[in-house]
Design a protein around this motif. Structure first.
Motif, PDB file in Angstrom:
ATOM      1  N   ILE A 811      97.556   9.844  38.049  1.00  0.00           N
ATOM      2  CA  ILE A 811      97.098  10.753  39.384  1.00  0.00           C
ATOM      3  C   ILE A 811      98.028  10.188  41.078  1.00  0.00           C
ATOM      4  N   SER A 812      98.491   8.651  41.088  1.00  0.00           N
ATOM      5  CA  SER A 812      98.588   7.807  40.768  1.00  0.00           C
ATOM      6  C   SER A 812      99.699   8.601  42.091  1.00  0.00           C
ATOM      7  N   HIS A 813     100.604   7.952  40.484  1.00  0.00           N
ATOM      8  CA  HIS A 813     102.008   8.694  40.653  1.00  0.00           C
ATOM      9  C   HIS A 813     102.579  10.197  41.207  1.00  0.00           C
ATOM     10  N   TRP A 814     100.970  11.172  40.288  1.00  0.00           N
ATOM     11  CA  TRP A 814     101.643  11.817  40.917  1.00  0.00           C
ATOM     12  C   TRP A 814     101.719  12.596  42.200  1.00  0.00           C
ATOM     13  N   LYS A 815     100.675  11.825  43.200  1.00  0.00           N
ATOM     14  CA  LYS A 815     100.898  12.290  44.659  1.00  0.00           C
ATOM     15  C   LYS A 815     101.336  11.758  45.404  1.00  0.00           C
ATOM     16  N   SER A 816     102.061  10.191  45.206  1.00  0.00           N
ATOM     17  CA  SER A 816     103.206  10.168  45.578  1.00  0.00           C
ATOM     18  C   SER A 816     104.410  10.571  45.482  1.00  0.00           C
ATOM     19  N   SER A 817     104.553  11.374  44.061  1.00  0.00           N
ATOM     20  CA  SER A 817     105.904  12.283  44.134  1.00  0.00           C
ATOM     21  C   SER A 817     105.730  13.834  44.874  1.00  0.00           C
ATOM     22  N   ILE A 818     104.407  14.173  44.950  1.00  0.00           N
ATOM     23  CA  ILE A 818     104.677  15.669  45.698  1.00  0.00           C
ATOM     24  C   ILE A 818     104.306  15.538  47.323  1.00  0.00           C
ATOM     25  N   SER A 819     104.414  14.030  47.397  1.00  0.00           N
ATOM     26  CA  SER A 819     104.430  13.789  48.897  1.00  0.00           C
ATOM     27  C   SER A 819     106.035  13.059  49.262  1.00  0.00           C
ATOM     28  N   ASP A 820     106.548  13.544  48.026  1.00  0.00           N
ATOM     29  CA  ASP A 820     108.092  13.637  48.698  1.00  0.00           C
ATOM     30  C   ASP A 820     108.686  14.584  49.775  1.00  0.00           C
ATOM     31  N   ALA A 821     109.211  13.677  51.062  1.00  0.00           N
ATOM     32  CA  ALA A 821     109.460  14.754  51.770  1.00  0.00           C
ATOM     33  C   ALA A 821     110.124  15.984  51.308  1.00  0.00           C
ATOM     34  N   ASN A 822     110.893  15.712  50.370  1.00  0.00           N
ATOM     35  CA  ASN A 822     111.998  16.948  49.472  1.00  0.00           C
ATOM     36  C   ASN A 822     110.962  17.737  48.694  1.00  0.00           C
ATOM     37  N   PHE A 823     109.230  17.869  48.771  1.00  0.00           N
ATOM     38  CA  PHE A 823     109.096  18.527  47.681  1.00  0.00           C
ATOM     39  C   PHE A 823     108.628  19.610  47.764  1.00  0.00           C
ATOM     40  N   PRO A 824     108.490  21.298  47.134  1.00  0.00           N
ATOM     41  CA  PRO A 824     108.130  22.425  47.852  1.00  0.00           C
ATOM     42  C   PRO A 824     106.934  22.220  48.824  1.00  0.00           C
ATOM     43  N   THR A 825     106.593  22.917  49.562  1.00  0.00           N
ATOM     44  CA  THR A 825     105.151  22.595  50.361  1.00  0.00           C
ATOM     45  C   THR A 825     104.210  23.729  49.617  1.00  0.00           C
ATOM     46  N   ILE A 826     104.771  24.546  49.293  1.00  0.00           N
ATOM     47  CA  ILE A 826     103.127  25.579  49.134  1.00  0.00           C
ATOM     48  C   ILE A 826     103.038  24.716  47.529  1.00  0.00           C
ATOM     49  N   LEU A 827     104.012  24.160  46.730  1.00  0.00           N
ATOM     50  CA  LEU A 827     103.536  23.379  45.050  1.00  0.00           C
ATOM     51  C   LEU A 827     102.620  22.432  45.394  1.00  0.00           C
ATOM     52  N   HIS A 828     103.060  21.766  46.632  1.00  0.00           N
ATOM     53  CA  HIS A 828     102.093  20.764  46.749  1.00  0.00           C
ATOM     54  C   HIS A 828     101.217  20.570  47.581  1.00  0.00           C
ATOM     55  N   HIS A 829     100.874  21.626  48.235  1.00  0.00           N
ATOM     56  CA  HIS A 829      99.579  22.301  47.911  1.00  0.00           C
ATOM     57  C   HIS A 829      98.653  22.232  47.185  1.00  0.00           C
ATOM     58  N   GLU A 830      99.166  23.323  45.901  1.00  0.00           N
ATOM     59  CA  GLU A 830      98.918  23.887  44.955  1.00  0.00           C
ATOM     60  C   GLU A 830      97.884  22.206  44.140  1.00  0.00           C
ATOM     61  N   LEU A 831      99.075  21.905  43.820  1.00  0.00           N
ATOM     62  CA  LEU A 831      99.306  20.734  43.108  1.00  0.00           C
ATOM     63  C   LEU A 831      97.662  19.745  43.415  1.00  0.00           C
ATOM     64  N   SER A 832      97.886  19.273  44.746  1.00  0.00           N
ATOM     65  CA  SER A 832      97.080  18.644  45.729  1.00  0.00           C
ATOM     66  C   SER A 832      95.294  19.066  45.314  1.00  0.00           C
ATOM     67  N   GLN A 833      95.362  20.928  44.765  1.00  0.00           N
ATOM     68  CA  GLN A 833      93.809  20.976  44.168  1.00  0.00           C
ATOM     69  C   GLN A 833      93.583  20.271  42.689  1.00  0.00           C
ATOM     70  N   VAL A 834      94.369  20.520  42.283  1.00  0.00           N
ATOM     71  CA  VAL A 834      94.988  20.367  40.876  1.00  0.00           C
ATOM     72  C   VAL A 834      94.710  18.978  40.640  1.00  0.00           C
ATOM     73  N   LEU A 835      94.998  18.498  41.116  1.00  0.00           N
ATOM     74  CA  LEU A 835      94.933  16.524  41.236  1.00  0.00           C
ATOM     75  C   LEU A 835      93.819  16.119  41.538  1.00  0.00           C
ATOM     76  N   GLU A 836      93.181  16.713  42.922  1.00  0.00           N
ATOM     77  CA  GLU A 836      91.611  16.412  43.359  1.00  0.00           C
ATOM     78  C   GLU A 836      90.316  17.069  42.110  1.00  0.00           C
ATOM     79  N   THR A 837      90.905  17.904  41.330  1.00  0.00           N
ATOM     80  CA  THR A 837      90.054  18.087  39.837  1.00  0.00           C
ATOM     81  C   THR A 837      90.169  17.323  39.407  1.00  0.00           C
ATOM     82  N   TYR A 838      91.506  16.804  39.079  1.00  0.00           N
ATOM     83  CA  TYR A 838      91.481  15.544  37.849  1.00  0.00           C
ATOM     84  C   TYR A 838      90.910  13.967  38.179  1.00  0.00           C
ATOM     85  N   ARG A 839      90.887  13.625  39.322  1.00  0.00           N
ATOM     86  CA  ARG A 839      90.514  12.836  40.053  1.00  0.00           C
ATOM     87  C   ARG A 839      89.348  12.360  39.882  1.00  0.00           C
TER      88      ARG A 839
END
Length: 980
Positions: A811-839
């Motif tokens: 989860i820590s690694h994934w959060k870092s990856s989706i926070s990359d400056a060139n990561f798709p914003t919409i997907l970042h939002h959606e995956l953040s919700q998934v990762l919050e559920t995992y957390r």
């Protein structure tokens, strides 16, 4: 012509008979009579131009009817007709014509007014102009000729100008009483556009209200006022002050509608008309304030507030209707806040008065200026948005204003509460920097950059503090800072030398930057090289004749294919070569809007002034810029389709990404909005729309372009304005380089979205292969993250510790990856919700494990100390929250529990009230541990610490832990002695 205003009008939800005021002459009748009179005399009716000047940097607002005909008067373009008439909406809040500070104090000053104007472009001359004016006033408006005085130019020896006897004789021939014809000098009867340009004598018509005679003409009294000015444009003034006759003669006349209506209704106040009285009535009804009384005494605060609010509302509505936005125009922002302030603090009106008044302004002016009706919903939306922002702003401003009065009472007298926030920090900075005599340009720039102060604010601050401020020095410093931000300080000296000598260089011929094609078979863009001559080389702050390997320099060519940074697009990279010599261009800048500066260094050989060279751009760099620039235009097109109100604030085009800032009013810009934006851009890419470039000349040509979208307040060149049109959608002025078709964008993705400031959003986007790689990376990561859904779907209490630790690290690694400056914003939002559920699932599992571990340690201690009358236990866990209160209660006997988790310790001692004595209690029992960890013993809120005493979470060291056993033994000995 008589008309009684007896029709009912809606004010809010209440029908109000606005018949408490009656006027012989209504504004609509007076306006129509003027326009129809001149149309009957062969004049063409021209619509009013917007109040935001298009392509005129000399004006903040259109302030006279002649503004839209300036280039006609200067003989630069042909007029729309030989004879023209119109009613122009004008605004005067700055510069030479600034009525803002006087509004409400008298009956004549207005921030927004209508200028009734008539023009002759090389057609009729003085006799016909004066005759028409006199006929309209005396025969159609039926003004008494005995109350009219006319003035004419009495000549000026210094300028070599004779008196205008032609116009004097014209008035005599018309039949004007000779005693009513008066000569005046340059100040009153010679009109000039500015320090240079078209000018000429004028004749003015004045109205004498009380038959006081000629002495009051031009005396600055409300008893005798100018109502009409007829200007005879026959000269041109050069910068050195000399005059010459124009090639053609023009007539420009102007008469304020509001002032004329007042005169026709026998009032010397422009506020006594149907243009203002409905607003006064609405203010009174909506706020419950006493009705407007028309009082101009010094203590007439309420009536003055009525006039200011009504006037400001007319200006605000007209500006918003012409798409002048508050966040882009500081004067409009100031007037808008002043209107809110009066509505709230003077009239104590409930929310919505300003929006309600906008309805009355639109009702009053909408037939004349239809744009106000078509944009009514936009006007109301912006007003609603601004009122919400004003509430937050005033809370902060008032707090800072009180602070200014406390810290700087002298300065507070000159500072408006609305200015307090910026001025407070600015004055503090001046105090800190000990700026006592002069405000240096560097410090002024800091006020601008760090404290948000505009140049006029800095000038005002320097006046308040009585310190010297040179605005020219500040402007030069500001421009230098802007240039350094583009080129870096290492070549700043070179640029200073270039700017100093730029006039001696001919303009760079750079039309080749737009010459390129695309090979259909390979899909690659091809950019021809350009043969050119080296005109000048600047290195180390000096003009040099040659540069050698390793030398940094700025090179000027007579022609180039390089694009100099402009329009938000960064400059080209590439090479300049001759023979074995290679000059690497790493940056290209535009100097004085006409010189292309090639910046870089010599990689091999020697480059000399006069060399015939080959200029070649880096195709990859250029194509990526073209993709991102065309992507910017497509994005702007989609935003205008999705948002009811928006305007570009700024943009940046680099080979790596594009950044676009835009205004938003009362619209959700959530993830769903971003999805619609992406879908809209991708649709235009898929449609493969042709990108067209065409060139037009002159700002007037822009007004004829359909679906034109401009940057508010932007100044475009007078000639060769490049227009970019994508398919048949919107057209934008743009000097940048673009793709030939939107299909060549290939891909698009939003990788950043944030609020840049109040009402301004910023999007960061990728196009082309960069967008494709971003999406592919997003899909790969999404698949990896979702592959763990099955593992975490069941009962998390059943997960083993190794799996929990593994997923936690993931989860820590994934959060870092989706926070990359060139990561798709919409997907970042959606995956953040998934990762919050995992957390949350992991946290739940960890809590379950902790509970088991604590329970096991506690039960072991209970079993071991079963025979003792008290319980003492140390619980060690990796991390987690331990409920010591619950554990103490489970002990069912006096207990002292110490919990240690990574880097911290907490403890609790608890016993029944009956066991407490002066010698021994929960506090004394816990004290050895409290002292050891240098903490504080206290009781939970509302309890007795002799019964229930705690040591809050306290940091521990290795030494603390090493000695803990002996400290615990002392506490145990105390309990053992007491509980014998």
């Amino acid at each position: 012509m008589l008309k009684l205003m007896l029709q009912p009008k809606l004010v809010g939800d209440t029908r109000v008979m606005l018949n408490s005021f009656r006027f012989k002459h209504t504004s609509s009748e007076v306006r129509s009579q003027f326009l129809e009179f001149f149309q009957a005399h062969g004049h063409k009716l021209i619509p009013s131009s917007p109040v935001l000047p298009l392509n005129d940097p000399s004006l903040l607002f259109v302030n006279a009817g002649m503004n839209q005909f300036k280039r006609v008067l200067q003989n630069e373009i042909e007029p729309p007709a030989p004879r023209v008439v119109n009613s122009q909406r004008c605004i005067r809040v700055g510069g030479k014509h600034n009525d803002l500070s006087q509004v409400g104090l008298d009956g004549s000053h207005l921030t927004m007014f209508e200028m009734l104007g008539s023009w002759s472009f090389k057609d009729y001359w003085k006799e016909e102009a004066c005759s028409m004016a006199w006929t309209l006033l005396t025969q159609h408006y039926r003004l008494d000729p005995k109350k009219l005085y006319v003035t004419y130019f009495g000549g000026c020896e210094k300028s070599g100008l004779p008196p205008d006897l032609e116009v004097r004789d014209t008035w005599l021939n018309i039949g004007v009483d000779p005693s009513h014809i008066l000569p005046f000098g340059m100040k009153d009867n010679f009109w000039e556009m500015g320090s240079s340009g078209p000018c000429g004598p004028c004749t003015e018509i004045h109205y004498d209200y009380n038959d006081k005679g000629p002495d009051l003409v031009n005396a600055g009294t409300s008893e005798n006022i100018e109502i009409w000015n007829l200007v005879f444009v026959e000269y041109n003034r050069f910068l050195n002050g000399e005059l010459e006759k124009l090639g053609g003669r023009h007539i420009d006349t102007g008469m304020g509608l509001e002032r004329l209506v007042a005169v026709l209704n026998n009032s010397n106040s422009s506020f006594d008309s149907d243009l203002f009285q409905p607003l006064f009535e609405a203010i009174s009804i909506h706020s419950g304030a006493p009705k407007y009384g028309g009082n101009f005494d010094a203590n007439a605060e309420l009536d003055t507030a009525y006039r200011i609010l009504a006037d400001h509302m007319r200006m605000i509505v007209v500006c918003l209707g012409d798409q002048v936005f508050p966040d882009q125009n500081h004067k409009l922002k100031y007037v808008l806040r002043k209107a809110f302030n009066i509505a709230n603090n003077t009239f104590k009106a409930p929310h919505g008065l300003v929006q309600e008044l906008s309805n009355h302004v639109i009702e009053s002016l909408g037939d004349t200026f239809p744009v106000l009706q078509t944009r009514q919903h936009i006007i109301k939306s912006i007003l609603e948005f601004e009122e919400e922002g004003y509430k937050k702003f005033t809370d902060k401003s008032e707090k800072n204003y009180h602070q200014i009065k406390k810290e700087f009472p002298k300065e507070a007298e000159y500072i408006d509460a609305n200015e307090a926030t910026n001025f407070l920090e600015a004055i503090r900075l001046l105090e800190k920097e000990k700026a006592l005599d002069k405000l240096e340009p560097g410090l002024a720039f800091k006020l601008y950059e760090s404290h948000g102060m505009q140049e006029q604010d800095i000038a005002k601050l320097s006046q308040i503090r009585n310190i010297q401020f040179n605005q020219d020095e500040f402007t030069q410093y500001f421009e230098r800072k802007k240039m350094e931000s583009k080129i870096g300080t290492s070549q700043a000296k070179d640029f200073e030398e270039i700017l100093a000598q730029s006039d001696s260089l001919p303009s760079t011929q750079d039309s080749a930057k737009y010459v390129y094609s695309r090979d259909e078979e390979s899909g690659l863009y091809e950019f021809p090289t350009t043969q050119a001559n080296v005109l000048r080389i600047v290195s180390d702050g000096q003009v040099v004749q040659q540069i050698n390997e390793g030398d940094e320099a700025i090179v000027f060519l007579d022609s180039t294919c390089f694009y100099g940074e402009a329009g938000g697009q960064v400059g080209d990279k590439g090479t300049i070569s001759v023979g074995e010599t290679l000059f690497q261009v790493v940056n290209t800048q535009l100097v004085s809007d006409r010189l292309v500066a090639h910046m870089g260094s010599v990689k091999q050989g020697t480059l000399c002034a006069g060399d015939n060279v080959q200029a070649e751009i880096d195709p990859y760099h250029r194509v990526r810029c073209m993709q991102n620039h065309t992507g910017t235009h497509v994005l702007n097109t989609v935003l205008h389709q999705l948002l009811p109100i928006t305007a570009q604030k700024s943009s940046l085009v680099t080979p790596d990404h594009l950044r676009f800032e835009f205004s938003v009013y009362n619209a959700d810009t959530d993830v769903e909005f971003l999805r619609r934006v992406e879908d809209g851009v991708l649709r235009i890419i898929e449609e493969g729309c042709e990108v067209q470039r065409r060139v037009v000349d002159g700002g007037d040509a822009l007004q004829k372009v359909d679906r034109l979208v401009t940057l508010p307040g932007e100044v475009y060149p007078e000639q060769n304005i490049s227009l970019i049109t994508i398919s048949d959608q919107q057209t934008e002025p743009c000097c940048g380089t673009h793709l030939l078709n939107t299909a060549h964008l290939k891909h698009f993705v939003i990788v950043g979205a944030k609020t840049a400031s109040t009402g301004v959003k910023m999007l960061r986007c990728l196009t082309g292969d960069a967008a494709r790689l971003s999406r592919e990376n997003g899909v790969r990561l999404c698949e990896e993250i979702l592959s763990y859904q099955g593992t975490l779907e069941g009962n998390c209490e059943d997960l083993d510790k190794k799996m929990v630790d593994k997923v936690s690290q993931k989860i820590s690694h994934w959060k870092s990856s989706i926070s990359d400056a060139n990561f798709p914003t919409i997907l970042h939002h959606e995956l953040s919700q998934v990762l919050e559920t995992y957390r949350q699932k992991i946290v739940f599992s960890q809590r379950a494990d902790l509970k088991k571990e604590v329970s096991a340690q506690f039960q072991a201690a209970m079993d071991e100390q079963q025979s003792r009358p008290y319980l003492m236990v140390i619980i060690n866990v990796d991390k987690g929250k331990i409920d010591l209160n619950k554990l103490c209660k489970m002990a069912s006997k006096p207990a002292l529990i110490l919990a240690i988790d990574k880097g911290s310790v907490k403890a609790k001692a608890m016993m029944s009230k009956e066991m407490v004595t002066d010698d021994f209690n929960a506090e004394t029992w816990l004290q050895p541990i409290v002292d050891h960890f240098k903490g504080t013993a206290k009781a939970p809120k509302g309890q007795d610490k002799r019964v229930n005493c705690i040591l809050g979470a306290t940091k521990v060291t290795k030494d603390n832990l090493d000695d803990l056993e002996s400290v615990f033994e002392r506490a145990d000995a105390m309990a053992s002695e007491y509980f014998k």
